[in-house]
Design a protein around this motif. Structure first.
Motif, PDB file in Angstrom:
ATOM      1  N   ASN A 145       0.811  -1.213   0.000  1.00  0.00           N
ATOM      2  CA  ASN A 145       0.000   0.000   0.000  1.00  0.00           C
ATOM      3  C   ASN A 145       0.844   1.262   0.000  1.00  0.00           C
ATOM      4  O   ASN A 145       0.445   2.272  -0.579  1.00  0.00           O
ATOM      5  N   ARG A 146       2.005   1.214   0.627  1.00  0.00           N
ATOM      6  CA  ARG A 146       2.869   2.391   0.628  1.00  0.00           C
ATOM      7  C   ARG A 146       3.324   2.712  -0.799  1.00  0.00           C
ATOM      8  O   ARG A 146       3.328   3.871  -1.221  1.00  0.00           O
ATOM      9  N   GLY A 147       3.714   1.674  -1.541  1.00  0.00           N
ATOM     10  CA  GLY A 147       4.093   1.889  -2.936  1.00  0.00           C
ATOM     11  C   GLY A 147       2.920   2.359  -3.769  1.00  0.00           C
ATOM     12  O   GLY A 147       3.079   3.182  -4.683  1.00  0.00           O
ATOM     13  N   ALA A 148       1.710   1.839  -3.465  1.00  0.00           N
ATOM     14  CA  ALA A 148       0.519   2.269  -4.194  1.00  0.00           C
ATOM     15  C   ALA A 148       0.257   3.751  -3.966  1.00  0.00           C
ATOM     16  O   ALA A 148      -0.045   4.497  -4.905  1.00  0.00           O
ATOM     17  N   VAL A 149       0.376   4.200  -2.723  1.00  0.00           N
ATOM     18  CA  VAL A 149       0.156   5.622  -2.422  1.00  0.00           C
ATOM     19  C   VAL A 149       1.154   6.480  -3.180  1.00  0.00           C
ATOM     20  O   VAL A 149       0.804   7.545  -3.714  1.00  0.00           O
ATOM     21  N   ALA A 150       2.403   6.024  -3.263  1.00  0.00           N
ATOM     22  CA  ALA A 150       3.406   6.785  -4.014  1.00  0.00           C
ATOM     23  C   ALA A 150       3.005   6.912  -5.477  1.00  0.00           C
ATOM     24  O   ALA A 150       3.168   7.983  -6.096  1.00  0.00           O
ATOM     25  N   ASP A 151       2.477   5.838  -6.054  1.00  0.00           N
ATOM     26  CA  ASP A 151       2.041   5.894  -7.459  1.00  0.00           C
ATOM     27  C   ASP A 151       0.841   6.819  -7.624  1.00  0.00           C
ATOM     28  O   ASP A 151       0.772   7.596  -8.581  1.00  0.00           O
ATOM     29  N   TYR A 152      -0.115   6.739  -6.708  1.00  0.00           N
ATOM     30  CA  TYR A 152      -1.278   7.622  -6.814  1.00  0.00           C
ATOM     31  C   TYR A 152      -0.869   9.079  -6.653  1.00  0.00           C
ATOM     32  O   TYR A 152      -1.404   9.958  -7.337  1.00  0.00           O
ATOM     33  N   ASP A 153       0.105   9.347  -5.782  1.00  0.00           N
ATOM     34  CA  ASP A 153       0.586  10.720  -5.633  1.00  0.00           C
ATOM     35  C   ASP A 153       1.230  11.214  -6.924  1.00  0.00           C
ATOM     36  O   ASP A 153       1.045  12.374  -7.325  1.00  0.00           O
ATOM     37  N   ALA A 154       2.020  10.349  -7.574  1.00  0.00           N
ATOM     38  CA  ALA A 154       2.649  10.738  -8.838  1.00  0.00           C
ATOM     39  C   ALA A 154       1.594  11.049  -9.888  1.00  0.00           C
ATOM     40  O   ALA A 154       1.723  12.019 -10.659  1.00  0.00           O
ATOM     41  N   ALA A 155       0.535  10.227  -9.950  1.00  0.00           N
ATOM     42  CA  ALA A 155      -0.524  10.470 -10.927  1.00  0.00           C
ATOM     43  C   ALA A 155      -1.314  11.729 -10.567  1.00  0.00           C
ATOM     44  O   ALA A 155      -1.688  12.512 -11.437  1.00  0.00           O
ATOM     45  N   LEU A 156      -1.554  11.926  -9.267  1.00  0.00           N
ATOM     46  CA  LEU A 156      -2.321  13.098  -8.833  1.00  0.00           C
ATOM     47  C   LEU A 156      -1.555  14.397  -9.062  1.00  0.00           C
ATOM     48  O   LEU A 156      -2.171  15.467  -9.169  1.00  0.00           O
ATOM     49  N   ALA A 157      -0.234  14.324  -9.133  1.00  0.00           N
ATOM     50  CA  ALA A 157       0.537  15.521  -9.460  1.00  0.00           C
ATOM     51  C   ALA A 157       0.199  16.010 -10.863  1.00  0.00           C
ATOM     52  O   ALA A 157       0.303  17.207 -11.157  1.00  0.00           O
TER      53      ALA A 157
ATOM     54  N   LEU B 257      -7.936   9.574  -6.180  1.00  0.00           N
ATOM     55  CA  LEU B 257      -8.116  10.006  -4.800  1.00  0.00           C
ATOM     56  C   LEU B 257      -8.777   8.914  -3.961  1.00  0.00           C
ATOM     57  O   LEU B 257      -8.364   8.636  -2.823  1.00  0.00           O
ATOM     58  N   TYR B 258      -9.781   8.287  -4.520  1.00  0.00           N
ATOM     59  CA  TYR B 258     -10.502   7.250  -3.788  1.00  0.00           C
ATOM     60  C   TYR B 258      -9.591   6.070  -3.478  1.00  0.00           C
ATOM     61  O   TYR B 258      -9.530   5.584  -2.341  1.00  0.00           O
ATOM     62  N   ASN B 259      -8.860   5.597  -4.489  1.00  0.00           N
ATOM     63  CA  ASN B 259      -7.981   4.452  -4.280  1.00  0.00           C
ATOM     64  C   ASN B 259      -6.846   4.785  -3.319  1.00  0.00           C
ATOM     65  O   ASN B 259      -6.400   3.939  -2.546  1.00  0.00           O
ATOM     66  N   LYS B 260      -6.368   6.033  -3.390  1.00  0.00           N
ATOM     67  CA  LYS B 260      -5.326   6.440  -2.444  1.00  0.00           C
ATOM     68  C   LYS B 260      -5.853   6.372  -1.011  1.00  0.00           C
ATOM     69  O   LYS B 260      -5.155   5.891  -0.105  1.00  0.00           O
ATOM     70  N   ALA B 261      -7.071   6.842  -0.786  1.00  0.00           N
ATOM     71  CA  ALA B 261      -7.644   6.797   0.562  1.00  0.00           C
ATOM     72  C   ALA B 261      -7.768   5.351   1.049  1.00  0.00           C
ATOM     73  O   ALA B 261      -7.478   5.047   2.217  1.00  0.00           O
ATOM     74  N   LEU B 262      -8.188   4.440   0.167  1.00  0.00           N
ATOM     75  CA  LEU B 262      -8.274   3.030   0.552  1.00  0.00           C
ATOM     76  C   LEU B 262      -6.917   2.493   0.964  1.00  0.00           C
ATOM     77  O   LEU B 262      -6.781   1.791   1.972  1.00  0.00           O
ATOM     78  N   ALA B 263      -5.890   2.815   0.166  1.00  0.00           N
ATOM     79  CA  ALA B 263      -4.547   2.321   0.471  1.00  0.00           C
ATOM     80  C   ALA B 263      -4.040   2.905   1.784  1.00  0.00           C
ATOM     81  O   ALA B 263      -3.408   2.204   2.589  1.00  0.00           O
ATOM     82  N   GLN B 264      -4.306   4.187   2.009  1.00  0.00           N
ATOM     83  CA  GLN B 264      -3.865   4.802   3.258  1.00  0.00           C
ATOM     84  C   GLN B 264      -4.524   4.141   4.464  1.00  0.00           C
ATOM     85  O   GLN B 264      -3.878   3.907   5.487  1.00  0.00           O
ATOM     86  N   GLN B 265      -5.798   3.830   4.349  1.00  0.00           N
ATOM     87  CA  GLN B 265      -6.459   3.171   5.472  1.00  0.00           C
ATOM     88  C   GLN B 265      -5.891   1.781   5.694  1.00  0.00           C
ATOM     89  O   GLN B 265      -5.705   1.352   6.838  1.00  0.00           O
ATOM     90  N   GLU B 266      -5.605   1.065   4.606  1.00  0.00           N
ATOM     91  CA  GLU B 266      -5.051  -0.280   4.738  1.00  0.00           C
ATOM     92  C   GLU B 266      -3.693  -0.251   5.436  1.00  0.00           C
ATOM     93  O   GLU B 266      -3.335  -1.193   6.130  1.00  0.00           O
ATOM     94  N   MET B 267      -2.914   0.822   5.241  1.00  0.00           N
ATOM     95  CA  MET B 267      -1.614   0.919   5.906  1.00  0.00           C
ATOM     96  C   MET B 267      -1.727   1.627   7.251  1.00  0.00           C
ATOM     97  O   MET B 267      -0.727   2.030   7.838  1.00  0.00           O
ATOM     98  N   ASN B 268      -2.983   1.790   7.719  1.00  0.00           N
ATOM     99  CA  ASN B 268      -3.284   2.359   9.040  1.00  0.00           C
ATOM    100  C   ASN B 268      -2.905   3.823   9.156  1.00  0.00           C
ATOM    101  O   ASN B 268      -2.726   4.328  10.268  1.00  0.00           O
TER     102      ASN B 268
ATOM    103  N   GLY C 214     -19.738   6.879  -3.249  1.00  0.00           N
ATOM    104  CA  GLY C 214     -18.660   5.975  -2.864  1.00  0.00           C
ATOM    105  C   GLY C 214     -17.679   6.617  -1.901  1.00  0.00           C
ATOM    106  O   GLY C 214     -17.111   5.942  -1.033  1.00  0.00           O
ATOM    107  N   GLY C 215     -17.470   7.922  -2.039  1.00  0.00           N
ATOM    108  CA  GLY C 215     -16.581   8.614  -1.127  1.00  0.00           C
ATOM    109  C   GLY C 215     -17.124   8.616   0.295  1.00  0.00           C
ATOM    110  O   GLY C 215     -16.380   8.438   1.265  1.00  0.00           O
ATOM    111  N   TYR C 216     -18.439   8.806   0.435  1.00  0.00           N
ATOM    112  CA  TYR C 216     -19.050   8.794   1.768  1.00  0.00           C
ATOM    113  C   TYR C 216     -19.016   7.389   2.363  1.00  0.00           C
ATOM    114  O   TYR C 216     -18.784   7.212   3.570  1.00  0.00           O
ATOM    115  N   ILE C 217     -19.224   6.376   1.530  1.00  0.00           N
ATOM    116  CA  ILE C 217     -19.168   4.998   2.032  1.00  0.00           C
ATOM    117  C   ILE C 217     -17.748   4.669   2.485  1.00  0.00           C
ATOM    118  O   ILE C 217     -17.533   4.058   3.539  1.00  0.00           O
ATOM    119  N   GLY C 218     -16.757   5.071   1.680  1.00  0.00           N
ATOM    120  CA  GLY C 218     -15.373   4.829   2.075  1.00  0.00           C
ATOM    121  C   GLY C 218     -15.026   5.542   3.367  1.00  0.00           C
ATOM    122  O   GLY C 218     -14.368   4.975   4.252  1.00  0.00           O
TER     123      GLY C 218
END
Length: 698
Positions: free
Chosen positions: A108-120, A129-140, A161-165
């Motif tokens: 998940n840490r690597g996933a967040v790094a990829d989502y950050d690169a794409a979000l730039a 944004l949604y997938n990044k939030a999921l990954a962040q929660q998974e890594m606590n 989906g954002g409210y459910i997440g």
């Protein structure tokens, strides 16, 4: 290996004679065709060829990553996405694919790094944004996930989906009130948000033990998603807690119709059968669980108790021996074995087990492994009266001094049965339409029956063991002039066998040689076009079929095949993966997309070809049916109805035509006519008719 690829590519390109001459853009485009049609194995073969020919290109690596991702090869997908980004660091979709692959492998840490690169590059992208939030929660990283959800909902306040997440995040933060507010907001936006109902049911159980309220939400979830096994398992538990035993059994039975090897449903039904004293069938359920998972010690333990109840002491002792071997410091199985040995008459061995049980119970010894498999009970030891507690531990083990159990004992065990651990895990959202993972446990989309194809392969079913009949196809097959027999079907299987693909590449090579040394005939061009069609190379198929028609203007089958090729090519994407290279100084320019026929124009040309087929073969129902599908696709419902009606007149048992005509009638609001057609279609073997009838009858 290079000679093999050379042979394949010569077959595709036709007149090419050297590896360096390969039309890489065409090869990649054909590979993408196969991605669109979910023929992932075949698409990889095309991308392999492109990579071997021009390993510096980023595109083939990216698309191969997509194909591997859809085949659950997440590590391979990550490697290919990395290779694509090494060649072009501005492919946004490659970061997304790699991020998703990393999430599926737990990075998940690597996933967040990829989502950050794409979000730039795409700072307001909903899926990223949604997938990044999921990954962040998974890594606590709950604070980080909270911040990401806040950003997501600021940009997209209407995204349920954002409210459910975020509700799921609130539950992890132990803020039930905020979670409930987010769920209610999601349901205000979309009353069909299935996960919201399931989460609200979980909250009703955990916060107030309000099983009836939870049951209402689970009923709604099942109405929206009637084929998800886990929902029935959870509803069975809720029905049990509201004293609806028959309803609980019905839900377990239906869950096992959907998934006959579902261990949770089998185990829970076994527990419920044990409670109502249906011991033999409960044993059958536990035995089935153990055949699927020999190390399910909860099933083994409960089966041992039931085996003892029916007097099969030796089998019970075998089961208890395995449990004790796995959990030598767990008191309960020793006490059960003491009782079995006592009833069998082996008092010396029984006394040893009794003493062992008492000793473990007094010291409250409970290993970590036993905690994991059986849970820690409120009282896992004999009471002050030196008799084992009648309260079960939190799984399903039960200590009892006499072999029969009371209703309350079994109810206490059943209340702690395992259900689906988390039905509400949000799904990743895919920005790129070609990233179409195997989506499970959703409502089946009701769609029109697809067009009929002339193909070499069919997918027989129990209701339809062979392809359909068409006189022109039968006439050609009777001559044995083609290298393979033609078939008519609207259920063409996916290409999953590399050797089959190789057969058709070789066949193209044969036609290339033959046409180069003989006077061309229309049938030869049609034969090669069939190979191109099988390999999803529609552009080359259309070219060959046009040559066949030029040589034989009354060749009805060639018109039909060209219509199909034009129709199937209509939705192949011509746009490239999202790139921002052009906006960055000194960055590489995006690769231009390959030209294609616009979707609407392709359908119009296909319909024109079908009109030619109808003129040449007026009694054939297939071209009328295909024309109806295409007209409906274009929104011309009146003409589509006429086409389906004519197909039915020519073939009164044409179930697919009845279904599609009913579908169009529904789209026009003509309920009575639609229901009559759908009923007839169902009778003729078109199974989705019944699903559509049920939904529309609510």
């Amino acid at each position: 290996m290079s000679r093999i690829f050379l042979t394949l590519l010569i077959a595709i390109a036709g007149s090419l004679h050297a590896l360096g001459q390969i039309n890489t853009e065409q090869v990649v485009r054909i590979g993408r065709n196969n991605l669109y049609f979910e023929d992932y194995v075949l698409s990889i073969q095309y991308f392999n060829q492109a990579i071997n020919a021009k390993p510096h290109l980023a595109q083939p690596y990216f698309y191969r990553a997509v194909a591997k991702f859809n085949l659950d090869d997440y590590l391979g997908a990550e490697a290919d996405a990395t290779a694509a980004l090494e060649r072009n660091p501005y492919i946004v979709d490659a970061y997304e694919v790699r991020g998703l692959a990393r999430q599926f492998t737990g990075n998940n840490r690597g996933a967040v790094a990829d989502y950050d690169a794409a979000l730039a590059m795409l700072p307001e992208n909903r899926g990223l944004l949604y997938n990044k939030a999921l990954a962040q929660q998974e890594m606590n990283d709950l604070a980080g996930a909270d911040s990401t959800y806040t950003r997501l909902l600021r940009f997209f306040p209407g995204f349920e989906g954002g409210y459910i997440g975020r509700a799921r995040l609130r539950l992890a933060q132990k803020d039930t009130v905020a979670a409930r507010a987010d769920i209610d907001r999601a349901l205000q936006i979309n009353k069909n948000a299935v996960n919201a109902y399931v989460m609200r049911a979980d909250i009703a159980i955990s916060s107030a033990q309000d099983y009836r309220e939870a049951l209402e939400d689970m009923n709604q979830a099942i109405r929206l998603q009637p084929k998800f096994t886990g929902f029935y398992i959870n509803r069975a538990f809720l029905r049990y807690m509201t004293d609806d035993f028959n309803g609980a059994f019905a839900d377990y039975d239906y869950a096992l119709q959907l998934d006959p090897q579902n261990e949770t449903a089998l185990f829970n039904r076994g527990m419920l059968r044990a409670e109502v004293q249906d011991r033999n069938r409960a044993i059958d359920d536990f035995s089935t669980v153990l055949s699927l998972n020999p190390y399910d010690y909860k099933a083994l333990y409960n089966r041992s108790i039931l085996l003892a109840d029916i007097g099969d002491f030796d089998a019970a002792l075998d089961d208890l021996g395995r449990v004790i071997d796995a959990f030598p410091d767990f008191a309960a199985p020793y006490f059960v074995r003491f009782d079995v040995l006592r009833r069998k008459g082996d008092m010396r061995a029984a006394q040893r087990d009794y003493d062992k049980s008492m000793a473990l119970a007094k010291t409250r010894v409970q290993t970590e492994r036993a905690d994991r498999f059986f849970g820690r009970p409120d009282s896992d030891s004999p009471s002050s009266s030196s008799a084992p507690s009648e309260n079960s531990d939190s799984s399903d083990s039960s200590d009892n001094s006499d072999s029969s159990e009371t209703q309350e004992q079994i109810k206490a065990r059943f209340s702690s049965l395992t259900t689906i651990a988390d039905n509400t895990s949000p799904e990743q959202i895919y920005n790129n339409k070609e990233i179409r993972g195997r989506v499970q446990d959703r409502n089946v989309n009701i769609e029109m029956e697809p067009i009929f194809l002339i193909t070499y392969y069919t997918s027989p079913t129990e209701l339809k063991l062979s392809g359909d009949y068409m006189r022109e196809v039968d006439d050609i097959n009777s001559t044995r002039i083609l290298r393979f027999l033609l078939q008519v079907s609207n259920r063409e299987p996916q290409m999953t066998d590399e050797s089959v693909a190789q057969t058709h590449f070789s066949s193209i090579g044969y036609y290339n040689s033959y046409l180069a040394t003989h006077t061309p005939r229309a049938i030869d061009y049609l034969g090669r076009a069939m190979d191109f069609m099988t390999l999803r190379n529609y552009e080359s198929a259309i070219e060959d079929l046009s040559k066949a028609i030029a040589l034989t203007p009354d060749f009805a089958l060639a018109y039909l095949l060209r219509a199909n090729a034009r129709y199937l090519s209509r939705n192949i994407r011509s746009d490239e993966p999202s790139e921002t290279a052009a906006s960055r100084p000194g960055a590489p320019k995006p690769i231009a997309g390959a030209p294609r026929i616009a979707g609407t124009n392709a359908i119009r040309l296909a319909i024109a070809d079908l009109d030619s087929v109808i003129a040449l073969s007026p009694l054939s129902p297939i071209p009328h049916f295909n024309k109806g599908v295409m007209l409906a696709q274009e929104g011309d419902n009146a003409a589509a109805l006429q086409a389906f009606t004519r197909a039915i007149e020519l073939r009164p048992d044409f179930g697919e035509a009845y279904f599609n005509r009913g579908y169009v009638y529904l789209s026009l609001g003509n309920r009575d006519a639609a229901f009559a057609d759908l009923s007839r279609a169902g009778q003729l073997g078109i199974v989705p008719s019944y699903n559509l009838l049920k939904r529309m009858s609510r």
